[in-house]
Design an enzyme around this catalytic site. Structure first.
Site, short mmCIF file in Angstrom:
data_model
loop_
_atom_site.label_atom_id
_atom_site.label_comp_id
_atom_site.label_asym_id
_atom_site.label_seq_id
_atom_site.Cartn_x
_atom_site.Cartn_y
_atom_site.Cartn_z
N GLU A 65 0.85 -1.19 0.00
CA GLU A 65 0.00 0.00 0.00
C GLU A 65 0.89 1.24 0.00
O GLU A 65 1.30 1.73 1.04
CB GLU A 65 -0.93 0.03 1.23
CG GLU A 65 -2.24 -0.71 1.05
CD GLU A 65 -2.13 -2.17 1.52
OE1 GLU A 65 -1.02 -2.57 1.93
OE2 GLU A 65 -3.15 -2.88 1.46
N SER A 66 1.23 1.71 -1.19
CA SER A 66 1.96 2.98 -1.39
C SER A 66 3.48 2.90 -1.17
O SER A 66 4.08 1.95 -1.65
CB SER A 66 1.29 4.12 -0.64
OG SER A 66 -0.08 4.21 -0.99
N CYS A 80 -2.04 3.83 1.89
CA CYS A 80 -3.47 3.98 1.61
C CYS A 80 -4.25 2.82 2.21
O CYS A 80 -3.76 2.14 3.12
CB CYS A 80 -3.68 4.08 0.10
SG CYS A 80 -3.03 2.67 -0.80
N PHE A 231 -0.48 -3.49 -10.13
CA PHE A 231 -1.12 -4.49 -9.28
C PHE A 231 -2.12 -5.33 -10.09
O PHE A 231 -2.59 -4.92 -11.15
CB PHE A 231 -1.83 -3.80 -8.11
CG PHE A 231 -0.89 -3.18 -7.11
CD1 PHE A 231 -0.48 -3.87 -5.97
CD2 PHE A 231 -0.37 -1.90 -7.32
CE1 PHE A 231 0.39 -3.29 -5.07
CE2 PHE A 231 0.51 -1.32 -6.42
CZ PHE A 231 0.90 -2.01 -5.29
N SER A 237 1.62 1.86 -8.70
CA SER A 237 2.47 2.66 -7.81
C SER A 237 3.79 2.92 -8.49
O SER A 237 4.30 2.04 -9.22
CB SER A 237 2.74 1.91 -6.51
OG SER A 237 1.62 1.93 -5.66
N HIS A 251 0.54 7.22 -6.98
CA HIS A 251 -0.26 6.04 -6.63
C HIS A 251 -1.64 6.18 -7.25
O HIS A 251 -2.26 7.24 -7.14
CB HIS A 251 -0.34 5.88 -5.12
CG HIS A 251 1.01 5.70 -4.52
ND1 HIS A 251 1.68 4.50 -4.58
CD2 HIS A 251 1.85 6.58 -3.94
CE1 HIS A 251 2.87 4.65 -4.03
NE2 HIS A 251 3.02 5.90 -3.63
#
Lengths: 347, 347
Positions: A65-66, A80, A231, A237, A251
């Protein structure tokens, strides 16, 4: 990612940036912290390292996540989803101390209002809860809300050691404060163009580089060495770092119902208008927020006033909010824009 | 005034200002509203009229809790204690409509954070409750918090008809918006000098004029015709109006444990620094907040930037916060200062 039966992902990030006081030992460096120690720190946040890149000045980590950026005495974590970055603070401060940094010079914690605040996990279930948590560690911190509290806004918690130790006379005579030039611009975009967002799906490109080139992300700041990740089934990202130790990070949550793109960099520019326009033209949002921090030594410090006046002249963007804050050692500009055609505000 | 056995009075006021759209009938005037109608309106607020003064342009009312000013199309109500000004809004809008004004052009509701929020009565038990109440009447209103939410701050709710009806192009080209010049400065002071505050006790002066002259209030804006009132056993209110229709108003809660003084005026000046210094030197606070609103036509509009830079240079005041907001038709400057010697912040 399944909330109440409907697919949702909170693209809005929580951003934590900490500067430690210079240590007397020249060998001290946050980059001496081992990967396994970082993995432990991030396990409290509920995210993992998925890619790393580095140069002589800065280490960059793409996370599940980020992103995370580590340089000699500065640490940046941007996450995030329903991650809990504040929960790693205690461990981070211990690791920093073990590596020669036992005094926090400046801390910034910020985020836009969440799309679905009820989905967040404690201590992130509301800004009041986050402030209480931070106040328990930094008793002289200050919390702010920029923008409209009842519509869309951006929260900031800031702690500065200079608030405590510098005498009032020195604070008044602000130009003499001795520190490194520093500036950060963030552009937080929502309601993005579906065609542009369709680039960031795994079924379109096998590797992230295809999406990077197709979207034009590689041309925004061409000197950046890019580490990108696409992803499955969608989402993107990227971290970029250059030889000066500057970074950029993007992102993307591309789903149409809750599309969100964030852009952030600390490149030193005397005017950010061209960069803002390039980012906006790359992603085509329906609305966006710009925040610019600049300290007294930054090139951007004086020109923020210009941006304040210039941007919105003769464009199809409606500026819905604009605020400027003077902190002891930083200026902050906050502006919110929406596209007149999409919002239908021009009745 | 007795809360939990200990004497307390909330000096912090709730300030409501409403501008109605010009009516096509030149005879329409809010000053045609009768005294008994105003008494009915104020009964919902829990306060009474105790003195009135007027000239050709403005009617001024000293109230049991603060003040009310009525001019052709503008209405201002400022009340302290546990009054409930929002509860009179429905009745006020009906009375205005009956007198030719059926469209609200601009509304501003603002207040500092209360010293004892738990003592307030609904719908004033927190800013969120106040916003919900206002949103039910003005669905396009915006709410803001200036200053540190977790320390001291100033709340603002604003509704502007121009947010809705003006096209984005017109908003960008702000200088062309056609309206009357308007500006308001407020100085909200706390931790005041006890010797100065001792002037505002009934046992010191038989009539308010003695306190007005002794304190120097009459010299702050000498063209003002003053209507002053000294409360028993202590407390002071004054309204001043001049031939241009400009007003000033001062309200004093002198008790040492919770001293509070507010100063407000709409006099047009190109620079407010001298006025701020005179007010500060008159009342000698330990800390204060300044807010300045100025629309595009106001003399003060351009010079707010100067004040922002100049004030705090070489003085013993520490500026703890400074924010500037650009609204579609107004600029707002917010600044917070504390006295370095009293606060002991210069460790």
């Amino acid at each position: 990612m399944l909330e109440n039966g409907s697919h949702f992902f909170e693209g809005v990030e929580k951003l934590l940036e900490i500067w430690f006081e210079e240590s007397s030992n020249g060998d001290d460096d946050l980059r001496n912290i081992s990967r396994s120690d970082w993995e432990n720190v991030l396990s409290n946040v509920n995210c993992q390292i998925i890619s790393t890149s580095k140069n002589d000045i800065i280490d960059a980590f793409v996370l599940s996540e980020s992103s995370m950026f580590v340089s000699k005495r500065r640490w940046i974590l941007k996450t995030c989803g329903t991650t809990t970055p504040l929960k790693c603070l205690g461990q981070l401060l211990k690791l920093a101390e073990a590596n020669g940094y036992n005094v926090v010079a400046d801390l910034f914690y910020s985020r836009k209002n969440f799309t679905r605040p009820e989905a967040q996990i404690t201590p992130h279930q509301g800004f009041t809860e986050e402030v209480t948590y931070l106040d328990s560690i930094f008793p002289n911190g200050r919390s702010y809300c920029l923008g409209s509290m009842n519509l869309e806004c951006w929260y900031l918690y800031t702690f500065s050691r200079s608030d405590i130790k510098i005498t009032p006379q020195l604070i008044s005579d602000e130009k003499n404060v001795d520190s490194d030039p520093d500036q950060t611009i963030e552009i937080l975009m929502q309601d993005l163009d579906p065609e542009t967002m369709s680039i960031f799906y795994k079924n379109k490109f096998n590797d992230a580089n295809g999406a990077t080139v197709k979207s034009g992300i590689d041309t925004i700041l061409p000197t950046m060495h890019i580490d990108d990740f696409l992803f499955d089934p969608c989402g993107y990202s990227m971290n970029g770092i250059n030889d000066k130790g500057e970074y950029m990070t993007i992102h993307i949550t591309p789903e149409n119902q809750f599309s969100y793109v964030s852009f952030e960099t600390n490149v030193a520019l005397s005017n950010y208008r061209k960069l803002i326009n390039q980012v906006i033209n790359t992603f085509k949002p329906g609305k966006f927020i710009v925040t610019i921090f600049a300290n007294k030594c930054s090139l951007a410090y004086e020109t923020m006033k210009e941006l304040e006046v210039e941007y919105s002249q003769g464009s199809h963007w409606k500026r819905t909010d604009m605020q400027c804050c003077n902190f002891p050692s930083y200026n902050l500009l906050f502006a919110q824009y929406s596209h007149s055609e999409k919002t239908g505000d021009n009745l």
